[in-house]
Design a protein around this motif. Structure first.
Motif, short mmCIF file in Angstrom:
data_model
loop_
_atom_site.label_atom_id
_atom_site.label_comp_id
_atom_site.label_asym_id
_atom_site.label_seq_id
_atom_site.Cartn_x
_atom_site.Cartn_y
_atom_site.Cartn_z
N ILE A 1 -60.37 -73.68 51.64
CA ILE A 1 -60.69 -75.10 51.81
C ILE A 1 -59.53 -75.81 52.48
O ILE A 1 -58.40 -75.79 51.98
CB ILE A 1 -61.01 -75.78 50.47
N THR A 2 -59.81 -76.44 53.62
CA THR A 2 -58.81 -77.24 54.32
C THR A 2 -59.41 -78.63 54.60
O THR A 2 -60.58 -78.87 54.33
CB THR A 2 -58.39 -76.58 55.64
N SER B 1 -63.78 -72.39 55.11
CA SER B 1 -63.88 -71.14 55.85
C SER B 1 -64.43 -70.07 54.91
O SER B 1 -63.90 -69.85 53.82
CB SER B 1 -62.50 -70.72 56.37
N VAL B 2 -65.54 -69.45 55.32
CA VAL B 2 -66.20 -68.43 54.49
C VAL B 2 -65.97 -67.08 55.15
O VAL B 2 -66.38 -66.86 56.30
CB VAL B 2 -67.71 -68.73 54.37
N TRP B 3 -65.33 -66.15 54.45
CA TRP B 3 -65.00 -64.86 55.05
C TRP B 3 -65.06 -63.73 54.03
O TRP B 3 -65.31 -63.97 52.85
CB TRP B 3 -63.63 -64.93 55.74
N GLN C 1 -67.65 -69.47 61.30
CA GLN C 1 -67.86 -69.45 59.85
C GLN C 1 -67.01 -70.50 59.16
O GLN C 1 -66.51 -70.29 58.04
CB GLN C 1 -67.57 -68.05 59.29
N LYS C 2 -66.87 -71.64 59.80
CA LYS C 2 -66.24 -72.81 59.17
C LYS C 2 -67.34 -73.84 58.92
O LYS C 2 -68.09 -74.19 59.84
CB LYS C 2 -65.13 -73.38 60.04
N TRP C 3 -67.41 -74.32 57.69
CA TRP C 3 -68.47 -75.21 57.26
C TRP C 3 -67.88 -76.52 56.76
O TRP C 3 -66.85 -76.52 56.10
CB TRP C 3 -69.29 -74.53 56.16
N GLU C 4 -68.54 -77.64 57.07
CA GLU C 4 -67.95 -78.95 56.78
C GLU C 4 -68.84 -79.82 55.89
O GLU C 4 -70.06 -79.66 55.84
CB GLU C 4 -67.70 -79.71 58.08
N THR C 5 -68.21 -80.74 55.20
CA THR C 5 -68.89 -81.80 54.47
C THR C 5 -67.95 -82.98 54.29
O THR C 5 -66.73 -82.78 54.15
CB THR C 5 -69.40 -81.33 53.09
#
Length: 261
Positions: free
Chosen positions: A172-173, A182-184, A214-218
């Protein structure tokens, strides 16, 4: 017209059975299996481990467990970033002069995008132009199946399950008003089609948007809550990692959840 009470009971019973059967099927969805063999071509590119992540958002493929067995996919295969994390078995074929003896298999993970070059023809330099299916492979991996001088070789490939050590990782950044996850290290298909997050207090189930790769945001407030992530793979299976992030988490930290087989 009103239905007889007995008919209503039967309808409700059938509905309950169908719902139960559907949920059971979803839970028992079989593990991802290798796909059919297809034909494509492969080239190679050079660099260090930090240069191989590219369009998928992996910061350091070596440190994140992907090693040098990585490839950039042409747009047709890349699928706007959904194919990031997918795993492939590749064999050099129909080129005895350049293929390594015995046609050994190479197993790579998709970690980058090979962009098209419309200034060059598809069969002479524009290797990644649509609709070509093409792999631009990190040289340390390419060298296992073909000679350096080959430049480009015909290959056969197929999708295979991703075998990973440990669980899915969530890094989480961002800041309190913009969170980037980032999901890896995703097993199974390796492909993530959706990510949801839930807190233990105010935050209800919230779907994240794909930022890139594979970077997801909210923009929902995650700070101060214990977080649960639910990852859905391209084969329809999902993995829920309950409360893998403690309340006192900090930006820049990585947390390990439940993986696919």
């Amino acid at each position: 017209m009103a239905f007889p009470r007995k008919a209503v009971s039967i309808i409700l019973l059938c509905f309950t059975f169908m719902l139960s059967h559907h949920l059971t099927y979803a839970r028992r969805r079989p593990n991802f299996k290798p796909g059919p063999w297809k034909r494509a071509h492969a080239t190679f590119y050079e660099g260090d481990s930090r240069s191989f992540g590219g369009a998928c958002g992996y910061d350091d493929v070596s440190a994140q467990g992907y090693g040098m067995e990585t490839a950039a996919l042409s747009s047709t295969l890349f699928n706007n970033g959904q194919s990031c994390g997918a795993c492939y078995e590749i064999k050099c074929t129909d080129s005895p002069q350049w293929c390594k003896r015995g046609q050994p298999s190479l197993f790579v993970t998709a970690t980058n995008h090979c962009p098209p070059n419309f200034n060059l023809p598809n069969d002479n330099g524009g290797w990644c132009n649509p609709p070509r299916e093409h792999f631009d492979i990190a040289y340390p991996a390419f060298s296992h199946i073909a000679e350096y001088k080959a430049g480009i070789v015909p290959v056969e490939y197929r999708r295979v399950p991703c075998r990973k050590k440990g669980g899915i990782r969530f890094t989480i950044t961002g800041n309190p008003y913009f969170n980037l996850v980032s999901v890896w290290n995703v097993g199974g298909t390796g492909e993530v089609v959706s990510v949801l997050v839930k807190g233990d207090d105010k935050l209800k189930w919230t779907e994240l948007k794909r930022n890139w790769g594979q970077k997801w945001e909210t923009d929902q407030r995650l700070i101060g809550e214990s977080l649960t992530f639910r990852v859905r793979a391209s084969d329809g299976r999902y993995s829920t990692s309950w409360h893998v992030v403690p309340k006192n988490w900090q930006f820049g930290q990585t947390f390990e959840g439940k993986n696919f087989m």
